[in-house]
Design a protein around this motif. Structure first.
Motif, PDB file in Angstrom:
ATOM      1  N   ASN A  43       5.172  36.589 -21.711  1.00  0.00           N
ATOM      2  CA  ASN A  43       5.879  36.197 -22.935  1.00  0.00           C
ATOM      3  C   ASN A  43       5.444  37.059 -24.115  1.00  0.00           C
ATOM      4  OD1 ASN A  43       7.605  34.610 -24.511  1.00  0.00           O
ATOM      5  ND2 ASN A  43       6.121  32.949 -24.774  1.00  0.00           N
ATOM      6  N   ASP A  67       1.507  35.371 -24.516  1.00  0.00           N
ATOM      7  CA  ASP A  67       0.737  34.393 -23.769  1.00  0.00           C
ATOM      8  C   ASP A  67      -0.657  34.975 -23.509  1.00  0.00           C
ATOM      9  OD1 ASP A  67       2.411  36.237 -22.257  1.00  0.00           O
ATOM     10  OD2 ASP A  67       1.597  35.346 -20.439  1.00  0.00           O
ATOM     11  N   LYS A 169       3.555  29.959 -26.618  1.00  0.00           N
ATOM     12  CA  LYS A 169       4.720  29.165 -26.996  1.00  0.00           C
ATOM     13  C   LYS A 169       4.431  28.167 -28.110  1.00  0.00           C
ATOM     14  CE  LYS A 169       5.915  25.644 -24.414  1.00  0.00           C
ATOM     15  NZ  LYS A 169       6.121  24.509 -25.359  1.00  0.00           N
ATOM     16  N   ASP A 170       3.425  27.319 -27.933  1.00  0.00           N
ATOM     17  CA  ASP A 170       3.199  26.213 -28.868  1.00  0.00           C
ATOM     18  C   ASP A 170       2.304  26.615 -30.040  1.00  0.00           C
ATOM     19  OD1 ASP A 170       4.727  24.305 -27.304  1.00  0.00           O
ATOM     20  OD2 ASP A 170       3.093  24.424 -25.855  1.00  0.00           O
ATOM     21  N   GLY A 173       3.605  29.734 -31.305  1.00  0.00           N
ATOM     22  CA  GLY A 173       4.892  29.463 -31.941  1.00  0.00           C
ATOM     23  C   GLY A 173       4.737  28.880 -33.323  1.00  0.00           C
ATOM     24  N   TYR A 194      11.276  31.204 -31.896  1.00  0.00           N
ATOM     25  CA  TYR A 194      10.488  30.223 -31.143  1.00  0.00           C
ATOM     26  C   TYR A 194      11.120  29.935 -29.786  1.00  0.00           C
ATOM     27  CZ  TYR A 194       8.886  25.561 -29.769  1.00  0.00           C
ATOM     28  OH  TYR A 194       8.425  24.484 -29.053  1.00  0.00           O
ATOM     29  N   SER A 197      10.916  31.761 -26.026  1.00  0.00           N
ATOM     30  CA  SER A 197       9.962  31.507 -24.944  1.00  0.00           C
ATOM     31  C   SER A 197      10.645  30.930 -23.717  1.00  0.00           C
ATOM     32  CB  SER A 197       8.858  30.555 -25.418  1.00  0.00           C
ATOM     33  OG  SER A 197       7.960  31.206 -26.290  1.00  0.00           O
ATOM     34  N   SER A 198      11.755  30.228 -23.921  1.00  0.00           N
ATOM     35  CA  SER A 198      12.460  29.631 -22.789  1.00  0.00           C
ATOM     36  C   SER A 198      13.000  30.683 -21.826  1.00  0.00           C
ATOM     37  CB  SER A 198      13.611  28.743 -23.281  1.00  0.00           C
ATOM     38  OG  SER A 198      14.590  29.514 -23.955  1.00  0.00           O
ATOM     39  N   LEU A 201       9.353  31.801 -20.046  1.00  0.00           N
ATOM     40  CA  LEU A 201       8.533  30.739 -19.451  1.00  0.00           C
ATOM     41  C   LEU A 201       9.469  29.668 -18.903  1.00  0.00           C
ATOM     42  CD1 LEU A 201       5.818  30.314 -22.239  1.00  0.00           C
ATOM     43  CD2 LEU A 201       5.555  31.542 -20.078  1.00  0.00           C
ATOM     44  N   SER A 229      10.853  24.792 -24.895  1.00  0.00           N
ATOM     45  CA  SER A 229      10.751  25.284 -26.279  1.00  0.00           C
ATOM     46  C   SER A 229      12.062  25.021 -27.015  1.00  0.00           C
ATOM     47  CB  SER A 229      10.392  26.772 -26.300  1.00  0.00           C
ATOM     48  OG  SER A 229      11.258  27.515 -25.467  1.00  0.00           O
TER      49      SER A 229
END
Length: 280
Positions: A43, A67, A169-170, A173, A194, A197-198, A201, A229
């Protein structure tokens, strides 16, 4: 993208529509250089090319996100060296960094300073299992950590900078969202960035879950739901911070980021345009 997204740059949660953000996400994902194929990462991507209120765009190869970096080979670290990184901001807990250590020495040899700021504190295992609750906790209780992360990116000579956690991601993000919003990137673009990421991941892709599990110690607690996400989630985060302080700049100021630091971040990250205080 020639200019800011039309309309109110700071919509309430639920606006823009999910469909609008999805369309924008597909558009920005197709831009050359958005996703960077660094072997050992899933990512890794660039937050460049986003319009800024007041004019200008975020510069390419200035703010990057990823990541975990523990799977990098020597060839991959050489590729990172070619990006001219000056800061690697690691948002993981100390336990995660021990389980899956980053090649800090390689980064240092290439001129990058690694900074560790755990966005959630010391214990990942005590986090709630619901993403919205985790994000609320970070905004409500970890404002000083968010501010420290933004401040580290605003240091003289800090960019190009790479922000990463385990999934990218989180925690990554949230910090990237605050960085982008604080310099005037409209929420539509923050949410689309944001949600990218989908694409990398896929929560239905079991090997992806396994790769993240092995570097966090979460085991079976890490489910497909935690790898989602949805753009509404980051819009909710920005709205929550604004309701607490009035603006993203004001939220960061409450927790220790100065106006000079925000201006420095904008000057380093944005190409063209004028200085802009979101609170103003």
């Amino acid at each position: 993208m020639a200019g800011p997204f039309p309309g109110d740059p700071y919509p309430a949660p639920g606006s823009p529509s999910s469909g609008g953000v999805a369309d924008l996400m597909r558009e920005i994902s197709c831009e050359p250089g958005r996703h960077i194929a660094i072997p050992g990462t899933l990512n890794f991507r660039d937050a460049g090319g986003y319009p800024v209120v007041g004019g200008g765009v975020t510069g390419w190869r200035r703010l990057l996100r990823s990541d975990g970096l523990h799977r990098l080979s020597q060839g991959a670290t050489d590729l990172l060296g070619g990006l001219g990184l000056r800061t690697v901001l690691d948002l993981r807990t100390g336990a995660e960094a021990q389980i899956a250590p980053s090649p800090v020495d390689d980064f240092a040899r290439n001129g990058a300073l690694t900074m560790n700021i755990s966005l959630i504190g010391d214990d990942l295992g005590e986090m709630p299992g619901d993403l919205a609750a985790i994000y609320d906790y970070v905004v409500d209780r970890r404002g000083a950590a968010i501010a420290a992360a933004i401040g580290s990116l605003a240091r003289p000579g800090a960019l190009p900078g790479l922000v990463h956690c385990t999934a990218g991601k989180d925690r990554t993000g949230i910090v990237v969202a605050f960085a982008l919003a604080s310099v005037g990137v409209p929420d539509q673009f923050v949410a689309a960035d944001y949600a990218l990421s989908s694409l990398y991941l896929d929560p239905q892709h079991t090997p992806t879950i396994g790769r993240v599990q092995e570097s966090t110690g979460l085991g079976d607690r890490l489910t497909a739901a935690l790898l989602a996400s949805p753009p509404e989630l980051i819009l909710r985060v920005l709205d929550r911070a604004r309701r607490q302080a009035g603006s993203i700049a004001d939220y960061l100021a409450v927790h220790g980021v100065t106006c000079a630091e925000l201006n420095a971040l904008r000057s380093a990250l944005v190409i063209g345009g004028e200085e802009l205080d979101e609170g103003g």
